[in-house]
Write an enzyme that holds these catalytic residues in place. Sequence first.
Site, PDB file in Angstrom:
ATOM      1  N   PHE A 171       0.804  -1.237   0.000  1.00  0.00           N
ATOM      2  CA  PHE A 171       0.000   0.000   0.000  1.00  0.00           C
ATOM      3  C   PHE A 171       0.834   1.283   0.000  1.00  0.00           C
ATOM      4  O   PHE A 171       0.372   2.305   0.482  1.00  0.00           O
ATOM      5  CB  PHE A 171      -0.963   0.012   1.198  1.00  0.00           C
ATOM      6  CG  PHE A 171      -2.046  -1.036   1.108  1.00  0.00           C
ATOM      7  CD1 PHE A 171      -3.240  -0.754   0.463  1.00  0.00           C
ATOM      8  CD2 PHE A 171      -1.869  -2.295   1.654  1.00  0.00           C
ATOM      9  CE1 PHE A 171      -4.246  -1.713   0.376  1.00  0.00           C
ATOM     10  CE2 PHE A 171      -2.866  -3.266   1.569  1.00  0.00           C
ATOM     11  CZ  PHE A 171      -4.053  -2.972   0.932  1.00  0.00           C
ATOM     12  N   LYS A 216       3.748   1.473  -4.944  1.00  0.00           N
ATOM     13  CA  LYS A 216       4.814   0.999  -5.841  1.00  0.00           C
ATOM     14  C   LYS A 216       4.228   0.503  -7.169  1.00  0.00           C
ATOM     15  O   LYS A 216       4.716   0.849  -8.234  1.00  0.00           O
ATOM     16  CB  LYS A 216       5.605  -0.150  -5.180  1.00  0.00           C
ATOM     17  CG  LYS A 216       6.261   0.224  -3.866  1.00  0.00           C
ATOM     18  CD  LYS A 216       7.072  -0.919  -3.300  1.00  0.00           C
ATOM     19  CE  LYS A 216       6.289  -2.177  -2.992  1.00  0.00           C
ATOM     20  NZ  LYS A 216       5.218  -1.985  -1.969  1.00  0.00           N
ATOM     21  N   GLU A 263       7.625  -6.633  -7.762  1.00  0.00           N
ATOM     22  CA  GLU A 263       7.958  -7.544  -6.661  1.00  0.00           C
ATOM     23  C   GLU A 263       9.429  -7.953  -6.741  1.00  0.00           C
ATOM     24  O   GLU A 263       9.799  -9.125  -6.566  1.00  0.00           O
ATOM     25  CB  GLU A 263       7.037  -8.788  -6.654  1.00  0.00           C
ATOM     26  CG  GLU A 263       5.547  -8.487  -6.650  1.00  0.00           C
ATOM     27  CD  GLU A 263       5.076  -7.674  -5.448  1.00  0.00           C
ATOM     28  OE1 GLU A 263       5.781  -7.669  -4.433  1.00  0.00           O
ATOM     29  OE2 GLU A 263       4.013  -7.034  -5.543  1.00  0.00           O
ATOM     30  N   TYR A 265      -1.513   1.625   7.301  1.00  0.00           N
ATOM     31  CA  TYR A 265      -1.176   0.406   6.586  1.00  0.00           C
ATOM     32  C   TYR A 265       0.115  -0.195   7.117  1.00  0.00           C
ATOM     33  O   TYR A 265       0.273  -1.398   7.214  1.00  0.00           O
ATOM     34  CB  TYR A 265      -1.024   0.697   5.101  1.00  0.00           C
ATOM     35  CG  TYR A 265      -2.338   0.882   4.388  1.00  0.00           C
ATOM     36  CD1 TYR A 265      -3.402   0.007   4.603  1.00  0.00           C
ATOM     37  CD2 TYR A 265      -2.509   1.917   3.486  1.00  0.00           C
ATOM     38  CE1 TYR A 265      -4.601   0.173   3.949  1.00  0.00           C
ATOM     39  CE2 TYR A 265      -3.709   2.083   2.822  1.00  0.00           C
ATOM     40  CZ  TYR A 265      -4.753   1.216   3.059  1.00  0.00           C
ATOM     41  OH  TYR A 265      -5.932   1.378   2.400  1.00  0.00           O
TER      42      TYR A 265
HETATM   43  N1  LIG Z   1      -0.332   9.302  -4.497  1.00  0.00           N
HETATM   44  C1  LIG Z   1      -0.593   7.993  -4.488  1.00  0.00           C
HETATM   45  N2  LIG Z   1       0.302   7.150  -5.033  1.00  0.00           N
HETATM   46  C2  LIG Z   1       0.054   5.831  -5.054  1.00  0.00           C
HETATM   47  N3  LIG Z   1      -1.025   5.240  -4.541  1.00  0.00           N
HETATM   48  C3  LIG Z   1      -1.939   6.031  -4.005  1.00  0.00           C
HETATM   49  C4  LIG Z   1      -1.780   7.430  -3.939  1.00  0.00           C
HETATM   50  N4  LIG Z   1      -2.856   7.926  -3.327  1.00  0.00           N
HETATM   51  C5  LIG Z   1      -3.641   6.891  -3.033  1.00  0.00           C
HETATM   52  N5  LIG Z   1      -3.119   5.742  -3.439  1.00  0.00           N
HETATM   53  C6  LIG Z   1      -3.732   4.419  -3.251  1.00  0.00           C
HETATM   54  O1  LIG Z   1      -2.873   3.601  -2.444  1.00  0.00           O
HETATM   55  C7  LIG Z   1      -2.911   2.256  -2.930  1.00  0.00           C
HETATM   56  C8  LIG Z   1      -1.527   1.840  -3.367  1.00  0.00           C
HETATM   57  O2  LIG Z   1      -1.598   0.554  -3.921  1.00  0.00           O
HETATM   58  P1  LIG Z   1      -0.430  -0.084  -4.752  1.00  0.00           P
HETATM   59  O3  LIG Z   1       0.081   0.833  -5.811  1.00  0.00           O
HETATM   60  O4  LIG Z   1      -0.920  -1.449  -5.180  1.00  0.00           O
HETATM   61  O5  LIG Z   1       0.706  -0.205  -3.609  1.00  0.00           O
HETATM   62  P2  LIG Z   1       1.913  -1.212  -3.415  1.00  0.00           P
HETATM   63  O6  LIG Z   1       2.294  -1.767  -4.763  1.00  0.00           O
HETATM   64  O7  LIG Z   1       3.009  -0.375  -2.810  1.00  0.00           O
HETATM   65  O8  LIG Z   1       1.438  -2.274  -2.474  1.00  0.00           O
HETATM   66  C9  LIG Z   1      -3.891   2.234  -4.083  1.00  0.00           C
HETATM   67  O9  LIG Z   1      -5.135   1.828  -3.539  1.00  0.00           O
HETATM   68  C10 LIG Z   1      -3.937   3.679  -4.548  1.00  0.00           C
HETATM   69  O10 LIG Z   1      -5.175   4.029  -5.124  1.00  0.00           O
HETATM   70  C1  LIG Z   2       6.372  -6.619   4.186  1.00  0.00           C
HETATM   71  C2  LIG Z   2       6.538  -8.009   3.655  1.00  0.00           C
HETATM   72  C3  LIG Z   2       5.950  -8.374   2.460  1.00  0.00           C
HETATM   73  N1  LIG Z   2       6.072  -9.641   1.999  1.00  0.00           N
HETATM   74  C4  LIG Z   2       5.459 -10.011   0.713  1.00  0.00           C
HETATM   75  C5  LIG Z   2       3.948  -9.964   0.697  1.00  0.00           C
HETATM   76  C6  LIG Z   2       3.666  -9.630  -0.757  1.00  0.00           C
HETATM   77  O1  LIG Z   2       3.748 -10.839  -1.547  1.00  0.00           O
HETATM   78  C7  LIG Z   2       4.832  -8.720  -1.123  1.00  0.00           C
HETATM   79  C8  LIG Z   2       4.490  -7.246  -0.947  1.00  0.00           C
HETATM   80  O2  LIG Z   2       3.682  -6.863  -1.993  1.00  0.00           O
HETATM   81  P1  LIG Z   2       3.125  -5.338  -2.207  1.00  0.00           P
HETATM   82  O3  LIG Z   2       3.069  -5.238  -3.703  1.00  0.00           O
HETATM   83  O4  LIG Z   2       4.110  -4.404  -1.579  1.00  0.00           O
HETATM   84  O5  LIG Z   2       1.769  -5.327  -1.564  1.00  0.00           O
HETATM   85  O6  LIG Z   2       5.888  -9.066  -0.256  1.00  0.00           O
HETATM   86  C9  LIG Z   2       6.827 -10.573   2.687  1.00  0.00           C
HETATM   87  O7  LIG Z   2       6.960 -11.722   2.242  1.00  0.00           O
HETATM   88  N2  LIG Z   2       7.434 -10.206   3.861  1.00  0.00           N
HETATM   89  C10 LIG Z   2       7.320  -8.962   4.373  1.00  0.00           C
HETATM   90  O8  LIG Z   2       7.893  -8.678   5.463  1.00  0.00           O
END
Ligand SMILES: Nc1ncnc2c1ncn2[C@@H]1O[C@H](COP(=O)(O)OP(=O)(O)O)[C@@H](O)[C@H]1O
Ligand SMILES: Cc1cn([C@H]2C[C@H](O)[C@@H](COP(=O)(O)O)O2)c(=O)[nH]c1=O
Length: 175
Positions: free
Chosen positions: A2, A5, A77, A135
Amino acid sequence: MFAGKTTALLGRMLSERETGRNVEVVKSSKDTRYGLDSIVTHDGKKLSCWAMPDLSSFRAKLGDEGYDKLDVIGIAEAQFFDDLYDFCSKVADHDGKTIIVAGLDGDYLGRRFGSVLDVVPVADTVTKLTPRYVYKAACRQHYVDSLVIIEAARLFLDSLKVQSDPHVEPVPLAW
Ligand SMILES: Nc1ncnc2c1ncn2[C@@H]1O[C@H](COP(=O)(O)OP(=O)(O)O)[C@@H](O)[C@H]1O
Ligand SMILES: Cc1cn([C@H]2C[C@H](O)[C@@H](COP(=O)(O)O)O2)c(=O)[nH]c1=O
């Protein structure tokens, strides 16, 4: 986790494509959360990708002709690819392609994760993204109790819905 990325990677790949460059995304096949044929953001935006256990099989999978045509490779990833540094060095320095890497630099305990940090010195630019506080706390807890993240995400999204309505008082989250 979250931080945005995948959102950032997806945006970068689409804008590279809009400028006429030939792009492909590869993600680790260890990440099976949303299926293997796409990278998917936590709010459901998608882009098709190749899922692989390691990056050394990338060229063989695309075939020489497909690989030679590529201008930009996105890696999602990246923390799960042990051969990240060797792949990035070869593909950027030797084959002249642009690589955009998205991954976790640290795990939930703040320890280095895979070899994402190893490619920082050879990167032209680095963007550090961080999850919203709620988060971050929930993700840490997730590794202790996997149900907590789901409840925390639900609470957070519910609170956004309430705050976006100007006629309703925002409800603070209790943590
Ligand atoms: N400025 C921003 N940049 C990126 N994500 C944002 C932003 N504002 C809100 N969000 C929300 O935060 C979440 C980020 O998800 P995601 O890109 O899949 O994160 P990650 O890959 O780091 O787990 C999404 O639900 C997105 O809509
Ligand atoms: C923090 C953390 C994450 N992971 C794993 C869980 C998911 O498969 C990815 C993270 O994906 P996202 O795109 O950033 O949501 O990494 C893990 O194995 N161990 C950890 O500590």
